[in-house]
Motif scaffolding. Structure first.
Motif, PDB file in Angstrom:
ATOM      1  N   ARG A   1       0.810  -1.208   0.000  1.00  0.00           N
ATOM      2  CA  ARG A   1       0.000   0.000   0.000  1.00  0.00           C
ATOM      3  C   ARG A   1       0.850   1.269   0.000  1.00  0.00           C
ATOM      4  O   ARG A   1       0.520   2.259  -0.648  1.00  0.00           O
ATOM      5  N   LEU A   2       1.953   1.243   0.733  1.00  0.00           N
ATOM      6  CA  LEU A   2       2.787   2.441   0.870  1.00  0.00           C
ATOM      7  C   LEU A   2       3.990   2.445  -0.064  1.00  0.00           C
ATOM      8  O   LEU A   2       4.721   3.435  -0.125  1.00  0.00           O
ATOM      9  N   GLY A   3       4.224   1.346  -0.765  1.00  0.00           N
ATOM     10  CA  GLY A   3       5.363   1.274  -1.682  1.00  0.00           C
ATOM     11  C   GLY A   3       6.691   1.175  -0.972  1.00  0.00           C
ATOM     12  O   GLY A   3       7.675   1.783  -1.397  1.00  0.00           O
ATOM     13  N   LEU A   4       6.742   0.411   0.098  1.00  0.00           N
ATOM     14  CA  LEU A   4       7.959   0.285   0.900  1.00  0.00           C
ATOM     15  C   LEU A   4       8.688  -1.019   0.605  1.00  0.00           C
ATOM     16  O   LEU A   4       8.083  -1.997   0.166  1.00  0.00           O
ATOM     17  N   ALA A   5       9.986  -1.026   0.866  1.00  0.00           N
ATOM     18  CA  ALA A   5      10.824  -2.169   0.530  1.00  0.00           C
ATOM     19  C   ALA A   5      10.911  -3.209   1.638  1.00  0.00           C
ATOM     20  O   ALA A   5      10.961  -4.400   1.370  1.00  0.00           O
ATOM     21  N   ASN A   6      10.976  -2.768   2.897  1.00  0.00           N
ATOM     22  CA  ASN A   6      11.193  -3.703   4.000  1.00  0.00           C
ATOM     23  C   ASN A   6      10.816  -3.040   5.332  1.00  0.00           C
ATOM     24  O   ASN A   6      10.371  -1.896   5.352  1.00  0.00           O
ATOM     25  N   ARG A   7      11.003  -3.757   6.418  1.00  0.00           N
ATOM     26  CA  ARG A   7      10.595  -3.256   7.737  1.00  0.00           C
ATOM     27  C   ARG A   7      11.394  -2.028   8.161  1.00  0.00           C
ATOM     28  O   ARG A   7      10.857  -1.133   8.810  1.00  0.00           O
ATOM     29  N   THR A   8      12.664  -1.974   7.819  1.00  0.00           N
ATOM     30  CA  THR A   8      13.472  -0.813   8.177  1.00  0.00           C
ATOM     31  C   THR A   8      12.971   0.420   7.429  1.00  0.00           C
ATOM     32  O   THR A   8      12.903   1.520   7.990  1.00  0.00           O
ATOM     33  N   HIS A   9      12.590   0.242   6.184  1.00  0.00           N
ATOM     34  CA  HIS A   9      12.015   1.324   5.387  1.00  0.00           C
ATOM     35  C   HIS A   9      10.701   1.798   6.018  1.00  0.00           C
ATOM     36  O   HIS A   9      10.437   3.003   6.109  1.00  0.00           O
ATOM     37  N   LEU A  10       9.882   0.858   6.479  1.00  0.00           N
ATOM     38  CA  LEU A  10       8.633   1.187   7.167  1.00  0.00           C
ATOM     39  C   LEU A  10       8.909   2.003   8.430  1.00  0.00           C
ATOM     40  O   LEU A  10       8.230   3.000   8.702  1.00  0.00           O
TER      41      LEU A  10
END
Length: 152
Positions: A47-56
């Motif tokens: 939904r947000l176009g993020l790569a991984n948990r650190t990016h989140l």
């Protein structure tokens, strides 16, 4: 920046990630399975176009989508002295790059990058890399370039 439409469950998961909670701590606190947590996180990535948990974590911290006051427990009192390599490495990881990709970008071995990130975590007093990213953002040590898609 308007807050994204995170469900209460997604917001609780994001809060735990920003605080550096372990998967077990998240499961125990929320009383749900790891599969449920992984599914919620995957939906957020899409939904947000993020790569991984650190990016989140970088997004949640930068845009204050979670309670950032809870990040400080156990962290260094004063901002740590990080060299330019450590800051750039941490910035790249906050932008969603894997340690391996960040290492290639900086032309070092992945083991070197991982070792330097471990040193950053220790200097900051962070529980893990995600916690270190949140702290570095709150201390204004790094300013990752965040994509418009995830910020919208």
């Amino acid at each position: 920046m308007a807050k994204p439409a995170l469900s209460p469950h997604e917001r609780r998961i994001a809060q735990h990630l920003v605080q550096g909670s372990t998967p077990k701590q998240i499961r125990d606190d929320l009383g749900v399975s790891q599969a449920s947590i992984n599914s919620s996180v995957s939906r957020l990535f899409r939904r947000l176009g993020l790569a991984n948990r650190t990016h989140l974590v970088a997004y949640c911290t930068t845009y204050r989508w979670v309670d950032t006051a809870k990040v400080w427990d156990g962290l260094a009192v004063a901002p740590p002295e990080l060299d330019s390599f450590e800051l750039e490495l941490l910035r790249l990881v906050a932008e969603g790059q894997t340690i391996e990709r960040a290492a290639r970008t900086l032309q070092v071995a992945p083991d070197t990058a991982a070792h330097r990130l471990k040193g950053v975590r220790e200097k900051i007093g962070a529980r893990n890399l995600r916690h270190a990213v949140a702290a570095a953002l709150l201390l204004d040590l790094i300013r990752p370039r965040l994509s418009a898609r995830a910020a919208a």
